[in-house]
Motif scaffolding. Structure first.
Motif, PDB file in Angstrom:
ATOM      1  N   LEU A 154       0.849  -1.188   0.000  1.00 18.74           N
ATOM      2  CA  LEU A 154       0.000   0.000   0.000  1.00 18.74           C
ATOM      3  C   LEU A 154       0.883   1.236   0.000  1.00 18.74           C
ATOM      4  CD1 LEU A 154      -2.808   1.384   0.405  1.00 18.74           C
ATOM      5  CD2 LEU A 154      -2.404   1.161   2.866  1.00 18.74           C
ATOM      6  N   CYS A 155       0.551   2.190  -0.840  1.00 22.23           N
ATOM      7  CA  CYS A 155       1.217   3.489  -0.774  1.00 22.23           C
ATOM      8  C   CYS A 155       0.176   4.572  -1.009  1.00 22.23           C
ATOM      9  CB  CYS A 155       2.381   3.580  -1.757  1.00 22.23           C
ATOM     10  SG  CYS A 155       1.933   3.491  -3.489  1.00 22.23           S
ATOM     11  N   THR A 156       0.467   5.747  -0.515  1.00 18.62           N
ATOM     12  CA  THR A 156      -0.457   6.869  -0.640  1.00 18.62           C
ATOM     13  C   THR A 156       0.300   8.128  -1.040  1.00 18.62           C
ATOM     14  OG1 THR A 156      -0.206   7.514   1.671  1.00 18.62           O
ATOM     15  CG2 THR A 156      -1.978   5.961   1.162  1.00 18.62           C
ATOM     16  N   TYR A 157      -0.432   9.071  -1.566  1.00 21.87           N
ATOM     17  CA  TYR A 157       0.091  10.413  -1.785  1.00 21.87           C
ATOM     18  C   TYR A 157      -1.076  11.385  -1.678  1.00 21.87           C
ATOM     19  CZ  TYR A 157      -1.567   9.787  -6.618  1.00 21.87           C
ATOM     20  OH  TYR A 157      -2.327   9.540  -7.728  1.00 21.87           O
ATOM     21  N   VAL A 158      -0.744  12.648  -1.470  1.00 25.00           N
ATOM     22  CA  VAL A 158      -1.750  13.696  -1.388  1.00 25.00           C
ATOM     23  C   VAL A 158      -1.562  14.610  -2.591  1.00 25.00           C
ATOM     24  CG1 VAL A 158      -2.665  15.620  -0.043  1.00 25.00           C
ATOM     25  CG2 VAL A 158      -1.775  13.582   1.130  1.00 25.00           C
ATOM     26  N   GLN A 159      -2.660  14.825  -3.331  1.00 29.36           N
ATOM     27  CA  GLN A 159      -2.619  15.695  -4.500  1.00 29.36           C
ATOM     28  C   GLN A 159      -3.873  16.557  -4.488  1.00 29.36           C
ATOM     29  OE1 GLN A 159      -2.654  13.653  -8.302  1.00 29.36           O
ATOM     30  NE2 GLN A 159      -1.237  15.146  -9.136  1.00 29.36           N
ATOM     31  N   ASN A 160      -3.672  17.848  -4.550  1.00 23.61           N
ATOM     32  CA  ASN A 160      -4.789  18.794  -4.515  1.00 23.61           C
ATOM     33  C   ASN A 160      -5.682  18.574  -3.293  1.00 23.61           C
ATOM     34  OD1 ASN A 160      -3.899  19.858  -7.009  1.00 23.61           O
ATOM     35  ND2 ASN A 160      -5.052  18.287  -8.107  1.00 23.61           N
ATOM     36  N   GLY A 161      -5.059  18.267  -2.164  1.00 20.09           N
ATOM     37  CA  GLY A 161      -5.784  18.089  -0.914  1.00 20.09           C
ATOM     38  C   GLY A 161      -6.523  16.769  -0.783  1.00 20.09           C
ATOM     39  N   LEU A 162      -6.363  15.870  -1.754  1.00 17.13           N
ATOM     40  CA  LEU A 162      -7.051  14.584  -1.733  1.00 17.13           C
ATOM     41  C   LEU A 162      -6.040  13.455  -1.594  1.00 17.13           C
ATOM     42  CD1 LEU A 162      -9.815  13.137  -2.145  1.00 17.13           C
ATOM     43  CD2 LEU A 162      -9.288  13.112  -4.585  1.00 17.13           C
ATOM     44  N   VAL A 163      -6.289  12.556  -0.636  1.00 19.60           N
ATOM     45  CA  VAL A 163      -5.413  11.395  -0.455  1.00 19.60           C
ATOM     46  C   VAL A 163      -5.780  10.348  -1.503  1.00 19.60           C
ATOM     47  CG1 VAL A 163      -4.684   9.553   1.110  1.00 19.60           C
ATOM     48  CG2 VAL A 163      -5.230  11.811   2.024  1.00 19.60           C
ATOM     49  N   ARG A 164      -4.754   9.823  -2.163  1.00 21.90           N
ATOM     50  CA  ARG A 164      -4.925   8.764  -3.152  1.00 21.90           C
ATOM     51  C   ARG A 164      -4.225   7.509  -2.642  1.00 21.90           C
ATOM     52  NH1 ARG A 164      -8.669   9.480  -7.206  1.00 21.90           N
ATOM     53  NH2 ARG A 164      -8.747  11.694  -7.698  1.00 21.90           N
ATOM     54  N   TYR A 165      -4.883   6.363  -2.813  1.00 19.68           N
ATOM     55  CA  TYR A 165      -4.388   5.085  -2.331  1.00 19.68           C
ATOM     56  C   TYR A 165      -4.077   4.172  -3.516  1.00 19.68           C
ATOM     57  CZ  TYR A 165      -6.653   6.648   1.958  1.00 19.68           C
ATOM     58  OH  TYR A 165      -7.033   7.368   3.052  1.00 19.68           O
ATOM     59  N   THR A 166      -2.972   3.462  -3.432  1.00 19.51           N
ATOM     60  CA  THR A 166      -2.627   2.441  -4.415  1.00 19.51           C
ATOM     61  C   THR A 166      -2.346   1.165  -3.660  1.00 19.51           C
ATOM     62  OG1 THR A 166      -1.764   4.031  -6.014  1.00 19.51           O
ATOM     63  CG2 THR A 166      -0.967   1.766  -6.184  1.00 19.51           C
ATOM     64  N   GLY A 167      -3.011   0.082  -4.060  1.00 16.86           N
ATOM     65  CA  GLY A 167      -2.859  -1.187  -3.365  1.00 16.86           C
ATOM     66  C   GLY A 167      -2.435  -2.302  -4.296  1.00 16.86           C
ATOM     67  N   ILE A 168      -1.660  -3.236  -3.721  1.00 20.14           N
ATOM     68  CA  ILE A 168      -1.272  -4.461  -4.402  1.00 20.14           C
ATOM     69  C   ILE A 168      -1.932  -5.609  -3.630  1.00 20.14           C
ATOM     70  CG2 ILE A 168       0.637  -5.974  -5.064  1.00 20.14           C
ATOM     71  CD1 ILE A 168       2.492  -3.497  -4.703  1.00 20.14           C
ATOM     72  N   TRP A 169      -2.757  -6.402  -4.321  1.00 15.08           N
ATOM     73  CA  TRP A 169      -3.408  -7.543  -3.698  1.00 15.08           C
ATOM     74  C   TRP A 169      -2.860  -8.830  -4.289  1.00 15.08           C
ATOM     75  CZ3 TRP A 169      -5.877  -2.933  -4.274  1.00 15.08           C
ATOM     76  CH2 TRP A 169      -6.661  -2.468  -3.224  1.00 15.08           C
ATOM     77  N   ASN A 170      -2.512  -9.767  -3.418  1.00 14.61           N
ATOM     78  CA  ASN A 170      -2.023 -11.086  -3.821  1.00 14.61           C
ATOM     79  C   ASN A 170      -2.952 -12.167  -3.283  1.00 14.61           C
ATOM     80  OD1 ASN A 170       0.214  -9.971  -5.048  1.00 14.61           O
ATOM     81  ND2 ASN A 170       1.578 -10.376  -3.351  1.00 14.61           N
ATOM     82  N   PRO A 171      -3.030 -13.308  -3.972  1.00 16.30           N
ATOM     83  CA  PRO A 171      -3.852 -14.402  -3.453  1.00 16.30           C
ATOM     84  C   PRO A 171      -3.314 -14.903  -2.120  1.00 16.30           C
ATOM     85  CG  PRO A 171      -2.850 -14.993  -5.581  1.00 16.30           C
ATOM     86  CD  PRO A 171      -2.357 -13.647  -5.204  1.00 16.30           C
ATOM     87  N   SER A 172      -4.200 -15.147  -1.188  1.00 10.78           N
ATOM     88  CA  SER A 172      -3.791 -15.645   0.126  1.00 10.78           C
ATOM     89  C   SER A 172      -4.991 -16.256   0.828  1.00 10.78           C
ATOM     90  CB  SER A 172      -3.222 -14.505   0.961  1.00 10.78           C
ATOM     91  OG  SER A 172      -2.859 -14.943   2.243  1.00 10.78           O
TER      92      SER A 172
END
Length: 172
Positions: A154-172
């Motif tokens: 999981l990583c995040t960044y803030v752009q124009n006051g909005l938090v954006r999330y990026t996720g990597i999902w693996n089978p488990s």
């Protein structure tokens, strides 16, 4: 050290880490510029080490890279400073070559989101959700949980006051 996070605040850099029991060798390189990082990566690659974890932070408009290297001779691809489309192109290319995303960081430079990824050999399933809002991320999390996938990165960044999330999902 198996996970590393870095962030800059008030002109200072702060690190957080996760340590697991191990007796293997390891190298930690902190706060490297792009060129320093690539030079160090090549050096440790030649010594039989691969990137285990990657962290980035921005200080005074410059991106700094920190890496944790563990002994390995497996293949690996590292893509730095990718925009949204470039990351998706890398993801597709390396997926077809039998690699999966192991680590991902993001930051905003000059108003544009940039991604840094590490791909390791694997043929398992994986889902990548990029630049999601909070509600989109939670919905995706629940969907992939129901399909038997778990959040692996999981990583995040803030752009124009909005938090954006990026996720990597693996089978488990």
């Amino acid at each position: 050290l198996s996970a590393l996070i870095a962030h800059a605040m008030g002109g200072k850099v702060f690190y957080s880490g996760v340590w697991n029991p191990s007796t293997s060798g390891q190298f930690l390189g902190l706060a490297r510029t792009h060129d320093q990082f690539l030079s160090e990566y090549k050096k440790w690659w030649g010594k039989g080490f691969r990137l285990k974890a990657l962290a980035t932070h921005v200080l005074d408009g410059t991106v700094y890279f920190s890496g944790v290297y563990n002994p390995s001779t497996a293949g690996q691809f590292v893509g730095l400073g990718r925009n949204y489309d470039e990351l998706l192109a890398d993801y597709s290319t390396w997926w077809k070559k039998g690699f999966r995303l192991k680590a991902l960081t993001s930051e905003v430079i000059g108003g544009q989101a940039r991604y840094n990824g590490v791909w390791n050999p694997s043929t398992s399933g994986q889902f990548l959700g990029l630049a999601r809002t909070h509600d989109q991320f939670l919905s995706e999390y629940n969907t992939w949980w129901g399909k038997g996938f778990r959040l692996a990165g999981l990583c995040t960044y803030v752009q124009n006051g909005l938090v954006r999330y990026t996720g990597i999902w693996n089978p488990s």
